[in-house]
Design a protein around this motif. Structure first.
Motif, PDB file in Angstrom:
ATOM      1  N   THR A  71       6.343   7.572  -3.382  1.00  0.00           N
ATOM      2  CA  THR A  71       5.396   6.694  -2.719  1.00  0.00           C
ATOM      3  C   THR A  71       5.584   6.857  -1.221  1.00  0.00           C
ATOM      4  OG1 THR A  71       6.791   4.723  -2.472  1.00  0.00           O
ATOM      5  CG2 THR A  71       5.769   5.087  -4.630  1.00  0.00           C
ATOM      6  N   SER A  72       4.843   6.077  -0.461  1.00  0.00           N
ATOM      7  CA  SER A  72       4.964   6.193   0.990  1.00  0.00           C
ATOM      8  C   SER A  72       6.322   5.717   1.498  1.00  0.00           C
ATOM      9  CB  SER A  72       3.847   5.419   1.681  1.00  0.00           C
ATOM     10  OG  SER A  72       3.906   4.049   1.328  1.00  0.00           O
TER      11      SER A  72
ATOM     12  N   ALA B 207       2.967  -0.439   4.924  1.00  0.00           N
ATOM     13  CA  ALA B 207       3.069  -0.042   3.530  1.00  0.00           C
ATOM     14  C   ALA B 207       3.509  -1.224   2.677  1.00  0.00           C
ATOM     15  CB  ALA B 207       4.063   1.105   3.382  1.00  0.00           C
TER      16      ALA B 207
ATOM     17  N   ASP C 154       0.870  -1.169   0.000  1.00  0.00           N
ATOM     18  CA  ASP C 154       0.000   0.000   0.000  1.00  0.00           C
ATOM     19  C   ASP C 154       0.906   1.217   0.000  1.00  0.00           C
ATOM     20  OD1 ASP C 154      -1.962   1.864   0.174  1.00  0.00           O
ATOM     21  OD2 ASP C 154      -2.616   1.347   2.211  1.00  0.00           O
ATOM     22  N   LEU C 155       1.405   1.559  -1.184  1.00  0.00           N
ATOM     23  CA  LEU C 155       2.451   2.569  -1.310  1.00  0.00           C
ATOM     24  C   LEU C 155       1.922   3.935  -1.691  1.00  0.00           C
ATOM     25  CD1 LEU C 155       5.049   0.393  -3.229  1.00  0.00           C
ATOM     26  CD2 LEU C 155       4.845   0.725  -0.759  1.00  0.00           C
ATOM     27  N   GLY C 156       0.605   4.058  -1.842  1.00  0.00           N
ATOM     28  CA  GLY C 156       0.047   5.341  -2.216  1.00  0.00           C
ATOM     29  C   GLY C 156       0.220   5.673  -3.677  1.00  0.00           C
ATOM     30  N   LEU C 157       0.521   4.666  -4.521  1.00  0.00           N
ATOM     31  CA  LEU C 157       0.619   4.917  -5.958  1.00  0.00           C
ATOM     32  C   LEU C 157      -0.756   5.228  -6.525  1.00  0.00           C
ATOM     33  CD1 LEU C 157       3.062   2.084  -7.065  1.00  0.00           C
ATOM     34  CD2 LEU C 157       3.483   4.525  -7.264  1.00  0.00           C
ATOM     35  N   PRO C 158      -0.833   6.076  -7.543  1.00  0.00           N
ATOM     36  CA  PRO C 158      -2.136   6.365  -8.145  1.00  0.00           C
ATOM     37  C   PRO C 158      -2.697   5.144  -8.842  1.00  0.00           C
ATOM     38  CG  PRO C 158      -0.361   7.281  -9.466  1.00  0.00           C
ATOM     39  CD  PRO C 158       0.269   6.795  -8.191  1.00  0.00           C
ATOM     40  N   GLU C 159      -4.041   5.055  -8.878  1.00  0.00           N
ATOM     41  CA  GLU C 159      -4.670   3.943  -9.567  1.00  0.00           C
ATOM     42  C   GLU C 159      -4.487   4.114 -11.069  1.00  0.00           C
ATOM     43  OE1 GLU C 159      -8.681   3.259  -8.552  1.00  0.00           O
ATOM     44  OE2 GLU C 159      -8.296   3.046  -6.410  1.00  0.00           O
TER      45      GLU C 159
ATOM     46  N   THR D 138       0.783  -2.750  -6.117  1.00  0.00           N
ATOM     47  CA  THR D 138      -0.395  -2.105  -5.553  1.00  0.00           C
ATOM     48  C   THR D 138      -1.467  -3.072  -5.079  1.00  0.00           C
ATOM     49  OG1 THR D 138      -1.351  -1.910  -7.768  1.00  0.00           O
ATOM     50  CG2 THR D 138      -0.066  -0.047  -6.968  1.00  0.00           C
TER      51      THR D 138
ATOM     52  N   GLN E  55       2.837   6.635   9.812  1.00  0.00           N
ATOM     53  CA  GLN E  55       1.695   5.780   9.550  1.00  0.00           C
ATOM     54  C   GLN E  55       1.723   4.548  10.448  1.00  0.00           C
ATOM     55  OE1 GLN E  55       1.126   4.889   5.393  1.00  0.00           O
ATOM     56  NE2 GLN E  55       1.513   6.999   4.737  1.00  0.00           N
TER      57      GLN E  55
ATOM     58  N   SER F 174      11.129   7.088  -3.197  1.00  0.00           N
ATOM     59  CA  SER F 174      10.981   8.092  -4.248  1.00  0.00           C
ATOM     60  C   SER F 174      11.883   7.734  -5.418  1.00  0.00           C
ATOM     61  CB  SER F 174      11.351   9.487  -3.733  1.00  0.00           C
ATOM     62  OG  SER F 174      10.491   9.888  -2.694  1.00  0.00           O
TER      63      SER F 174
END
Length: 356
Positions: free
Chosen positions: A328-329, A227, A64-69, A91, A223, A332
């Motif tokens: 990402t979380s 992640a 769960d790295l915060g990448l865009p869908e 993802t 968090q 970079s």
């Protein structure tokens, strides 16, 4: 590697390997860990004794790295092939079967929707198989080489990378007792002393009886939820059946071969398509959790006129001084206008500064 895969291919190894290749603890003594209240040093040292372990089990890997869908490679999407496959691995949740009989006999089976990827090692022979592409690759390894997994990493891989990067820049907790896949384990938490890293903690759960890493969990700074995590959901000790390490390509499969036996161990590596990745060595700046790796221009196969690659680049990255970047979380990646690629478990601003 397809050009459209270049960016995810840079992110993937940094996340599943580099993000946990953090400083740990020095001079760990190989003391027993099955008794009461072992030291953290003894728990970490016990991992080395598990390299000859025999076992089979199932792994679960979550990211769960915060990448865009992004659109998947199915349903007519313009993002097809390797790029969407790697993004999916970064993802979504995945499971894999693993069979291990010491360091020279291993099998990994990654199951995806309507497809399976296998990596089978038996001595110096390695077969990779992609059921979706119906392609098999036979690689003859040099002595002492490691084997790539089928799109995933194991707790042992992640833990050994962490333990190998020992510096004083980490706070190491006392072990606590946990259970993973029905086995008693000692869990050690590694916390960076640096305030500049994106990593919050790395937790290693190690089997109390065997020293085998059972789970590795990485949280991002600030968090609570993981992640990245990889761990066993089931595990049985004992030698797997010998037939599991024999592989014959299915009828009609496309088969290619590559002989690496004359090359030194650990030089280069084989990807899922059997290609050997060579070229200039990356430059490393910083230390510990703040380490930045810089790949020379051309290393990552930066796309030019590929429209699919351009669409992927635009969706994943944003414009920054001197290039484009994604954060990402946990990690970079910075793509400079002159073709270099920098990556690290640090903010994008640190990569931009390191590139100058």
């Amino acid at each position: 590697m397809k050009k459209s895969a270049w960016l995810p291919a840079v992110i993937a190894p940094v996340v599943v390997a580099g993000a946990v290749a953090a400083p740990v603890i020095a001079n760990a003594a190989a003391d027993p860990i099955a008794g009461k209240d072992p030291s953290a040093a003894a728990v970490l040292a016990s991992v080395a004794s598990s390299r000859d372990a025999q076992y089979s089990g199932q792994l679960a890997q979550t990211s769960d790295l915060g990448l865009p869908e992004l659109p998947s490679g199915s349903g007519g999407s313009s993002l097809e092939g390797d790029a969407s496959d790697v993004l999916d691995l970064l993802t979504a949740s995945h499971t894999a079967r693993v069979y291990v009989d010491g360091v020279d006999r291993q099998r990994f089976q990654l199951t995806q929707q309507l497809a399976e990827q296998d990596v089978v090692r038996n001595g110096s022979d390695v077969w990779t198989w992609d059921s979706k592409e119906r392609k098999a690759v036979h690689v003859t390894l040099p002595a002492g080489s490691d084997v790539p997994q089928a799109g995933t990493t194991t707790p042992a891989d992640a833990a050994e990378r962490a333990i190998a990067a020992i510096t004083p820049s980490t706070r190491v907790s006392d072990p606590t007792a946990v259970r993973v896949a029905g086995h008693a384990a000692w869990q050690v938490t590694l916390t960076p002393r640096s305030s500049d890293t994106l990593v919050g903690t790395v937790r290693l759960a190690v089997d109390q009886q065997t020293g085998l890493p059972l789970r590795v969990t990485v949280t991002a700074a600030g968090q609570q939820d993981p992640a990245f995590q990889v761990g066993f959901t089931s595990l049985d000790y004992g030698a797997p059946a010998a037939r599991l390490f024999d592989f014959t390509p299915p009828s009609g499969a496309e088969v290619s071969t590559q002989d690496l036996s004359e090359r030194g161990g650990h030089h280069g590596g084989t990807g899922h398509d059997g290609a050997t990745h060579r070229g200039a060595e990356p430059a490393v700046t910083g230390s510990g959790w703040d380490t930045v790796v810089e790949f020379p221009a051309g290393t990552a196969g930066r796309p030019t006129a590929d429209t699919d690659a351009t669409a992927l680049l635009d969706q994943l990255t944003k414009s920054v001084d001197g290039g484009r970047a994604v954060q990402t979380s946990l990690v970079s990646v910075y793509l400079t206008d002159d073709g270099r690629v920098l990556a690290g478990a640090v903010p994008v601003s640190a990569l931009v500064a390191a590139a100058k």
